[in-house]
Design a protein around this motif. Structure first.
Motif, PDB file in Angstrom:
ATOM      1  N   THR A 126       0.753  -1.257   0.025  1.00 15.39           N
ATOM      2  CA  THR A 126      -0.077   0.100  -0.035  1.00 15.39           C
ATOM      3  C   THR A 126       0.765   1.270  -0.008  1.00 15.39           C
ATOM      4  O   THR A 126       2.089   1.289   0.704  1.00 15.39           O
ATOM      5  CB  THR A 126      -0.905   0.074   1.265  1.00 15.39           C
ATOM      6  N   MET A 127       0.355   2.288  -0.662  1.00 11.31           N
ATOM      7  CA  MET A 127       1.096   3.583  -0.838  1.00 11.31           C
ATOM      8  C   MET A 127       0.042   4.565  -0.870  1.00 11.31           C
ATOM      9  O   MET A 127      -0.908   4.591  -1.369  1.00 11.31           O
ATOM     10  CB  MET A 127       1.931   3.608  -1.910  1.00 11.31           C
ATOM     11  N   THR A 128       0.275   5.718  -0.056  1.00 12.02           N
ATOM     12  CA  THR A 128      -0.460   6.813   0.008  1.00 12.02           C
ATOM     13  C   THR A 128       0.469   8.023  -0.968  1.00 12.02           C
ATOM     14  O   THR A 128       1.527   8.508  -0.581  1.00 12.02           O
ATOM     15  CB  THR A 128      -0.568   7.538   1.402  1.00 12.02           C
ATOM     16  N   ILE A 129      -0.222   8.656  -1.922  1.00  8.95           N
ATOM     17  CA  ILE A 129       0.224   9.468  -2.768  1.00  8.95           C
ATOM     18  C   ILE A 129      -0.162  11.054  -2.437  1.00  8.95           C
ATOM     19  O   ILE A 129      -1.328  11.244  -2.476  1.00  8.95           O
ATOM     20  CB  ILE A 129      -0.323   9.285  -4.219  1.00  8.95           C
ATOM     21  N   THR A 130       0.846  11.731  -2.090  1.00  6.03           N
ATOM     22  CA  THR A 130       0.658  13.065  -1.746  1.00  6.03           C
ATOM     23  C   THR A 130       1.676  13.819  -2.319  1.00  6.03           C
ATOM     24  O   THR A 130       2.893  13.391  -3.004  1.00  6.03           O
ATOM     25  CB  THR A 130       0.730  13.517  -0.363  1.00  6.03           C
ATOM     26  N   THR A 131       1.652  15.141  -2.795  1.00  9.08           N
ATOM     27  CA  THR A 131       2.764  15.937  -3.221  1.00  9.08           C
ATOM     28  C   THR A 131       4.095  15.864  -2.472  1.00  9.08           C
ATOM     29  O   THR A 131       5.121  15.805  -3.042  1.00  9.08           O
ATOM     30  CB  THR A 131       2.515  17.290  -3.236  1.00  9.08           C
ATOM     31  N   ASN A 132       4.004  15.744  -0.978  1.00 10.31           N
ATOM     32  CA  ASN A 132       4.945  15.678  -0.271  1.00 10.31           C
ATOM     33  C   ASN A 132       5.571  14.161  -0.393  1.00 10.31           C
ATOM     34  O   ASN A 132       7.093  14.155  -0.501  1.00 10.31           O
ATOM     35  CB  ASN A 132       4.601  15.861   1.114  1.00 10.31           C
ATOM     36  N   SER A 133       5.008  13.161  -0.523  1.00 12.63           N
ATOM     37  CA  SER A 133       5.409  11.858  -0.559  1.00 12.63           C
ATOM     38  C   SER A 133       6.236  11.787  -1.938  1.00 12.63           C
ATOM     39  O   SER A 133       7.179  10.983  -2.117  1.00 12.63           O
ATOM     40  CB  SER A 133       4.427  10.748  -0.299  1.00 12.63           C
ATOM     41  N   MET A 134       5.772  12.226  -3.031  1.00 12.62           N
ATOM     42  CA  MET A 134       6.015  12.063  -4.156  1.00 12.62           C
ATOM     43  C   MET A 134       7.596  12.959  -4.428  1.00 12.62           C
ATOM     44  O   MET A 134       8.665  12.569  -5.105  1.00 12.62           O
ATOM     45  CB  MET A 134       5.244  12.814  -5.442  1.00 12.62           C
ATOM     46  N   ASN A 135       7.704  14.071  -3.793  1.00  9.35           N
ATOM     47  CA  ASN A 135       9.090  14.852  -3.420  1.00  9.35           C
ATOM     48  C   ASN A 135       9.999  14.102  -2.837  1.00  9.35           C
ATOM     49  O   ASN A 135      11.293  14.520  -2.833  1.00  9.35           O
ATOM     50  CB  ASN A 135       8.619  16.204  -3.188  1.00  9.35           C
ATOM     51  N   LYS A 136       9.451  13.411  -1.514  1.00  6.85           N
ATOM     52  CA  LYS A 136      10.576  13.215  -0.601  1.00  6.85           C
ATOM     53  C   LYS A 136      11.044  11.676  -0.702  1.00  6.85           C
ATOM     54  O   LYS A 136      12.125  11.266  -0.455  1.00  6.85           O
ATOM     55  CB  LYS A 136       9.771  13.166   0.703  1.00  6.85           C
ATOM     56  N   THR A 161       3.230  -8.771  -7.463  1.00  7.87           N
ATOM     57  CA  THR A 161       2.728  -7.864  -6.612  1.00  7.87           C
ATOM     58  C   THR A 161       1.688  -6.898  -6.917  1.00  7.87           C
ATOM     59  O   THR A 161       1.762  -6.432  -7.736  1.00  7.87           O
ATOM     60  CB  THR A 161       4.194  -6.922  -6.089  1.00  7.87           C
ATOM     61  N   PHE A 162       0.790  -6.796  -6.044  1.00  7.32           N
ATOM     62  CA  PHE A 162      -0.423  -5.847  -6.182  1.00  7.32           C
ATOM     63  C   PHE A 162      -0.061  -4.741  -5.388  1.00  7.32           C
ATOM     64  O   PHE A 162       0.252  -4.734  -3.992  1.00  7.32           O
ATOM     65  CB  PHE A 162      -1.747  -6.480  -5.611  1.00  7.32           C
ATOM     66  N   VAL A 163      -0.087  -3.596  -5.958  1.00  6.15           N
ATOM     67  CA  VAL A 163       0.243  -2.157  -5.697  1.00  6.15           C
ATOM     68  C   VAL A 163      -1.033  -1.541  -5.210  1.00  6.15           C
ATOM     69  O   VAL A 163      -1.631  -1.120  -6.231  1.00  6.15           O
ATOM     70  CB  VAL A 163       1.203  -1.550  -6.393  1.00  6.15           C
ATOM     71  N   SER A 164      -1.411  -0.839  -4.185  1.00  3.62           N
ATOM     72  CA  SER A 164      -2.562  -0.132  -3.956  1.00  3.62           C
ATOM     73  C   SER A 164      -2.085   1.267  -3.587  1.00  3.62           C
ATOM     74  O   SER A 164      -1.346   1.571  -2.813  1.00  3.62           O
ATOM     75  CB  SER A 164      -3.116  -0.378  -2.773  1.00  3.62           C
ATOM     76  N   LEU A 165      -2.422   2.087  -4.468  1.00  2.00           N
ATOM     77  CA  LEU A 165      -2.138   3.676  -4.409  1.00  2.00           C
ATOM     78  C   LEU A 165      -3.187   4.589  -4.086  1.00  2.00           C
ATOM     79  O   LEU A 165      -4.243   4.465  -4.597  1.00  2.00           O
ATOM     80  CB  LEU A 165      -1.584   3.999  -5.839  1.00  2.00           C
ATOM     81  N   ASN A 166      -3.353   5.197  -3.010  1.00  8.77           N
ATOM     82  CA  ASN A 166      -4.335   5.867  -2.258  1.00  8.77           C
ATOM     83  C   ASN A 166      -4.053   7.371  -2.777  1.00  8.77           C
ATOM     84  O   ASN A 166      -3.079   8.160  -2.266  1.00  8.77           O
ATOM     85  CB  ASN A 166      -4.534   5.767  -0.938  1.00  8.77           C
ATOM     86  N   GLU A 167      -4.881   8.087  -3.814  1.00  6.96           N
ATOM     87  CA  GLU A 167      -4.651   9.414  -4.008  1.00  6.96           C
ATOM     88  C   GLU A 167      -5.681  10.296  -3.578  1.00  6.96           C
ATOM     89  O   GLU A 167      -5.743  11.491  -3.778  1.00  6.96           O
ATOM     90  CB  GLU A 167      -4.753   9.363  -5.597  1.00  6.96           C
ATOM     91  N   LEU A 168      -6.372   9.747  -2.470  1.00  6.53           N
ATOM     92  CA  LEU A 168      -7.382  10.670  -1.824  1.00  6.53           C
ATOM     93  C   LEU A 168      -6.800  11.834  -1.278  1.00  6.53           C
ATOM     94  O   LEU A 168      -7.644  13.030  -1.025  1.00  6.53           O
ATOM     95  CB  LEU A 168      -8.255   9.662  -0.750  1.00  6.53           C
ATOM     96  N   GLU A 169      -5.537  11.858  -0.850  1.00  5.03           N
ATOM     97  CA  GLU A 169      -4.904  12.905  -0.080  1.00  5.03           C
ATOM     98  C   GLU A 169      -4.037  13.737  -1.041  1.00  5.03           C
ATOM     99  O   GLU A 169      -3.204  14.685  -0.384  1.00  5.03           O
ATOM    100  CB  GLU A 169      -4.220  12.248   1.157  1.00  5.03           C
ATOM    101  N   LEU A 170      -4.227  13.438  -2.240  1.00 10.10           N
ATOM    102  CA  LEU A 170      -3.202  13.989  -3.099  1.00 10.10           C
ATOM    103  C   LEU A 170      -3.588  15.594  -3.126  1.00 10.10           C
ATOM    104  O   LEU A 170      -4.783  15.897  -3.571  1.00 10.10           O
ATOM    105  CB  LEU A 170      -3.183  13.228  -4.603  1.00 10.10           C
ATOM    106  N   ASN A 171      -2.813  16.360  -2.988  1.00  9.28           N
ATOM    107  CA  ASN A 171      -3.047  17.955  -2.672  1.00  9.28           C
ATOM    108  C   ASN A 171      -2.446  18.875  -3.848  1.00  9.28           C
ATOM    109  O   ASN A 171      -1.472  18.054  -4.524  1.00  9.28           O
ATOM    110  CB  ASN A 171      -2.921  18.338  -1.112  1.00  9.28           C
ATOM    111  N   GLU A 172      -2.934  19.843  -4.184  1.00  7.12           N
ATOM    112  CA  GLU A 172      -2.112  20.546  -5.170  1.00  7.12           C
ATOM    113  C   GLU A 172      -0.839  21.108  -4.512  1.00  7.12           C
ATOM    114  O   GLU A 172      -0.674  21.290  -3.499  1.00  7.12           O
ATOM    115  CB  GLU A 172      -3.037  21.859  -5.536  1.00  7.12           C
ATOM    116  N   GLY A 173       0.106  21.215  -5.774  1.00 10.02           N
ATOM    117  CA  GLY A 173       1.324  21.616  -5.113  1.00 10.02           C
ATOM    118  C   GLY A 173       2.387  21.235  -6.258  1.00 10.02           C
ATOM    119  O   GLY A 173       2.230  20.794  -7.173  1.00 10.02           O
ATOM    120  N   LYS A 174       3.499  21.890  -6.219  1.00  8.44           N
ATOM    121  CA  LYS A 174       4.663  21.690  -7.280  1.00  8.44           C
ATOM    122  C   LYS A 174       5.695  20.638  -6.839  1.00  8.44           C
ATOM    123  O   LYS A 174       5.972  20.231  -5.856  1.00  8.44           O
ATOM    124  CB  LYS A 174       5.549  22.923  -7.363  1.00  8.44           C
TER     125      LYS A 174
END
Length: 312
Positions: A126-136, A161-174
């Motif tokens: 499982t992975m939670t996708i946010t602007t911060n996680s993408m950058n860090k 492998t099955f990968v679960s991506l949660n984009e619910l918390e994906l916020n606007e950002g650079k």
């Protein structure tokens, strides 16, 4: 450690420090039961196992039978063969929550589905996708010139492998440099089934057979995927879901799914009756001006996956 006791391998996991150790034990467990699966397991037919799996998925997904069918197909998807540069078989899936579903309800559905898939999939992440996680965090693997080590990326995972991506918390950002590389990493994984390993003066594209499940709300995923809107049956805003699962049946579902995914010869051996093959051909010709043998073979192989997922 594990011990073999007649017809079962009993796995005792007291403290697991190596994340992959338990997965390796699971693999041995599936291997032990391979010879039993096509004819049924301990009095349970294949049809019974699939029916129970569909019931569990339907319950978790708030009674949405269409979404449950999509997830069922997703569970049997994998790379079967290549048609030119295109891999045939993967089914990246985007489950979309409408605004009418409260955030807490959506999060509970994701948590319950992830928890269930963790039990029935050989490998699951499982992975939670946010602007911060993408950058860090690096999703790709890369060479660290300071330590002279190859740093393992989040998506450097075993095949199947099955990968679960949660984009619910994906916020606007650079997106910074790493964020852009991570975006490209996910896109390449979904579109072309490879992960990039980055070195100072070179990039290696390593094939990876990973299946990606994406959760979004209010908007579709940024990545190419099959799109299904979750439509709860008689949904009244109650976030409580009564999900009762028989642990023995969950174990049998785990064994069945992973045996099928490990046995490509079984997928290839599924044959259609002559009238069914003719109907598939007629449907293909109705949507294509010219016959292409490679494309039609791809349609047949995907039809086999569909038939297996429905036990037909």
């Amino acid at each position: 450690y594990y011990k073999e006791d007649q017809d079962a391998i009993v796995v005792h996991a007291w403290k697991i420090f190596d994340d992959y150790l338990l997965d390796r034990l699971k693999y041995l467990y599936v291997e032990k039961y391979q010879q039993l699966l096509h004819s049924g397991i301990e009095g349970f037919s294949q049809e019974m196992i699939i029916d129970k799996l569909k019931q569990y998925l339907n319950n978790i997904l708030l009674g949405d039978e269409i979404a449950a069918e999509y997830v069922l197909m997703f569970l049997f998807s994998q790379i079967l063969f290549k048609a030119g540069e295109k891999n045939i078989g993967p089914l990246p899936l985007n489950i979309f929550f409408k605004n009418t579903i409260p955030d807490e309800q959506a999060k509970e559905v994701i948590q319950n589905l992830n928890s269930f898939l963790q039990k029935i999939c050989l490998y699951f992440k499982t992975m939670t996708i946010t602007t911060n996680s993408m950058n860090k965090t690096a999703f790709y693997s890369y060479y660290d010139q300071n330590t002279e080590d190859l740093i393992k990326g989040e998506l450097q995972l075993p095949d199947k492998t099955f990968v679960s991506l949660n984009e619910l918390e994906l916020n606007e950002g650079k997106l910074e440099d790493r964020g852009c590389r991570n975006f490209a990493c996910i896109k390449n994984l979904i579109d072309f089934q490879y992960i990039t390993y980055e070195y100072p003066f070179n990039q290696l594209q390593m094939p990876h057979d990973l299946q990606v499940l994406i959760f979004t709300k209010e908007k579709k995923s940024l990545f190419n995927s099959h799109f299904v809107t979750l439509l709860p049956f008689e949904f009244k805003g109650n976030s409580k879901m009564n999900i009762e699962m028989d642990e023995k049946m969950v174990e049998l579902i785990f064994l069945y799914i992973n045996h099928i995914k490990m046995d490509k010869k079984y997928l290839e051996s599924v044959e259609f009756k002559e009238e069914i093959s003719k109907q598939i051909l007629d449907d293909y010709l109705a949507g294509n001006k010219a016959f292409n043998s490679d494309k039609f073979e791809a349609v047949l192989k995907l039809s086999r996956i569909h038939a297996i997922s429905k036990m037909q």
